[in-house]
Design a protein around this motif. Structure first.
Motif, mmCIF file in Angstrom:
data_model
loop_
_atom_site.group_PDB
_atom_site.id
_atom_site.type_symbol
_atom_site.label_atom_id
_atom_site.label_comp_id
_atom_site.label_asym_id
_atom_site.label_seq_id
_atom_site.Cartn_x
_atom_site.Cartn_y
_atom_site.Cartn_z
ATOM 1 N N HIS A 50 0.882 -1.175 0.000
ATOM 2 C CA HIS A 50 0.000 0.000 0.000
ATOM 3 C C HIS A 50 0.917 1.223 0.000
ATOM 4 O O HIS A 50 1.780 1.352 0.857
ATOM 5 N N TYR A 51 0.725 2.113 -0.965
ATOM 6 C CA TYR A 51 1.668 3.200 -1.199
ATOM 7 C C TYR A 51 1.107 4.562 -0.813
ATOM 8 O O TYR A 51 -0.084 4.835 -0.996
ATOM 9 N N PHE A 128 2.804 4.916 -12.693
ATOM 10 C CA PHE A 128 2.825 4.159 -11.440
ATOM 11 C C PHE A 128 1.400 3.877 -10.974
ATOM 12 O O PHE A 128 1.075 2.755 -10.566
ATOM 13 N N LEU A 129 0.552 4.897 -11.023
ATOM 14 C CA LEU A 129 -0.822 4.748 -10.526
ATOM 15 C C LEU A 129 -1.632 3.756 -11.352
ATOM 16 O O LEU A 129 -2.514 3.070 -10.816
ATOM 17 N N VAL A 138 -2.700 2.902 -4.033
ATOM 18 C CA VAL A 138 -1.961 4.151 -3.771
ATOM 19 C C VAL A 138 -2.904 5.168 -3.157
ATOM 20 O O VAL A 138 -3.822 5.670 -3.806
ATOM 21 N N SER A 139 -2.714 5.473 -1.896
ATOM 22 C CA SER A 139 -3.495 6.474 -1.203
ATOM 23 C C SER A 139 -2.876 6.695 0.180
ATOM 24 O O SER A 139 -2.550 5.712 0.857
ATOM 25 N N PRO A 140 -2.653 7.948 0.558
ATOM 26 C CA PRO A 140 -3.007 9.178 -0.134
ATOM 27 C C PRO A 140 -1.977 9.575 -1.193
ATOM 28 O O PRO A 140 -0.904 8.991 -1.281
ATOM 29 N N ALA A 196 -9.950 5.795 -6.462
ATOM 30 C CA ALA A 196 -9.302 4.844 -5.561
ATOM 31 C C ALA A 196 -8.226 5.469 -4.688
ATOM 32 O O ALA A 196 -7.610 4.777 -3.895
ATOM 33 N N GLY A 197 -7.963 6.764 -4.827
ATOM 34 C CA GLY A 197 -6.917 7.392 -4.032
ATOM 35 C C GLY A 197 -7.363 8.735 -3.490
ATOM 36 O O GLY A 197 -8.212 9.411 -4.078
ATOM 37 N N ASP A 198 -6.814 9.123 -2.361
ATOM 38 C CA ASP A 198 -7.156 10.377 -1.694
ATOM 39 C C ASP A 198 -6.140 11.443 -2.097
ATOM 40 O O ASP A 198 -5.014 11.455 -1.596
#
Length: 352
Positions: A50-51, A128-129, A138-140, A196-198
């Motif tokens: 988790h990134y 990357f995302l 990937v979040s945040p 899917a990401g903040d």
């Protein structure tokens, strides 16, 4: 020649093989049990990485003139997020980056960033995302960009803006609203249309507050443009300016939070300054343990990232209540080595 009794009987061989097989089976079973327990306790670590992704210029990179590049706000945030199962920091920031070089490439420090990529930072981020192994993990994502578009427009020797500030702000707005933010949102959006990401955008503190008491309107102008650009996509803005004291108290700890009172002065944060930025981001993310500035209420819920709306007409203005602010952290704030009041001759054009 083998003597009598040296050969193994078939039954002994079978028993030996059975023992080896049972041992291997037991070892595999123990590994599976460990993975099950780990999955129940820390699913992010057991099932997938988790990134946290940091994008931007030298502030996101974590630059300091003492060459300590490992105490930036992204590092501080990752240390906090690591406790809640964020396993990796993907810092693609490049010192000296502008919104234009982020899109086109050519960052001033492109050979010295922390990410393993070539070409434009935005391309690396999108790649990357959208990679199959990273999508949805990937979040945040923090984005801090724009200072280098307009820092060249502030003349610290005369404490006045240059003639191209509006043109450079227009370029920054166009790059953010037409390319950078749409591309990042698209990369963070799944096939079902869910984000899917903040994603959070940061505004800026005022490094010139002591030297140029008339500088707040210039910094406000930059920050107001950033807020308007972010509001186009309903992206929350981390209010670093208020976290550094706002108009009334920006100068109170500027010598502790930046290198502006050192010789030579430098606009970048110290460890204490980076910790303050990290606290502001952590509060905006709603992480446990973050707190608001006394007298400032908790921020209103941030709307989900959605489709772009039209850019508001006229001069940009901040969205009331959209930017959370935080109190200083408990980290000690000491004035950098050789601190003194800055002299006019010390000030040079700088990039972030």
């Amino acid at each position: 020649m083998a003597g009598p009794g040296s050969g193994a009987s078939p039954s002994r061989t079978r028993r030996f093989l059975t023992f080896i097989g049972l041992s291997a089976l037991m070892a595999v079973s123990l590994v599976l049990v460990d993975l099950l327990v780990l999955g129940l306790a820390m699913p992010a670590k057991a099932l997938s990485p988790h990134y946290y992704m940091a994008l931007g210029d030298s502030l996101s990179f974590g630059y300091q003139p003492n060459l300590d590049f490992n105490a930036g706000f992204a590092d501080d945030i990752f240390n906090t997020l690591h406790k809640v199962n964020v396993t990796n920091l993907e810092n693609l920031a490049c010192a000296g980056e502008t919104t234009s070089t982020m899109i086109q490439g050519g960052c001033a420090a492109r050979f010295a960033h922390k990410g393993f990529y070539t070409g434009p930072q935005l391309t690396a981020a999108v790649n990357f995302l959208t990679a199959a192994t990273h999508r949805g993990r990937v979040s945040p994502v923090t984005l801090e960009i724009g200072a280098n578009d307009v820092l060249k427009d502030w003349d610290a020797s005369t404490c006045s803006p240059g003639p191209t500030v509006n043109q450079d702000l227009a370029t920054m707005d166009a790059n953010l609203t037409q390319v950078i933010l749409p591309d990042l949102i698209k990369a963070l959006t799944t096939k079902t249309g869910a984000v899917a990401g903040d994603l959070h955008l940061l505004n800026y503190y005022n490094p010139f507050a002591i030297k140029c008491p008339n500088s707040p309107p210039f910094v406000h102008l930059i920050n107001d443009h950033l807020v308007t650009d972010a509001a186009t996509f309903k992206i929350p803005v981390v209010d670093v300016y208020t976290a550094f004291g706002g108009d009334a108290h920006q100068t109170d700890k500027l010598c502790q939070r930046t290198w502006m009172c050192s010789s030579p002065p430098d606009v970048h944060p110290t460890n204490a300054g980076y910790a303050q930025i990290a606290s502001a981001v952590e509060y905006a993310l709603g992480l446990p343990g973050s707190s608001v500035v006394p007298g400032i209420g908790a921020p209103a819920p941030i709307p989900a990232i959605g489709a772009p709306a039209g850019i508001p007409g006229g001069a940009p203005s901040p969205t009331p209540g959209a930017s959370p602010v935080v109190t200083p952290t408990n980290a000690p704030e000491s004035t950098p080595t050789a601190a003194r009041a800055p002299r006019e001759s010390d000030f040079q054009r700088a990039t972030m």
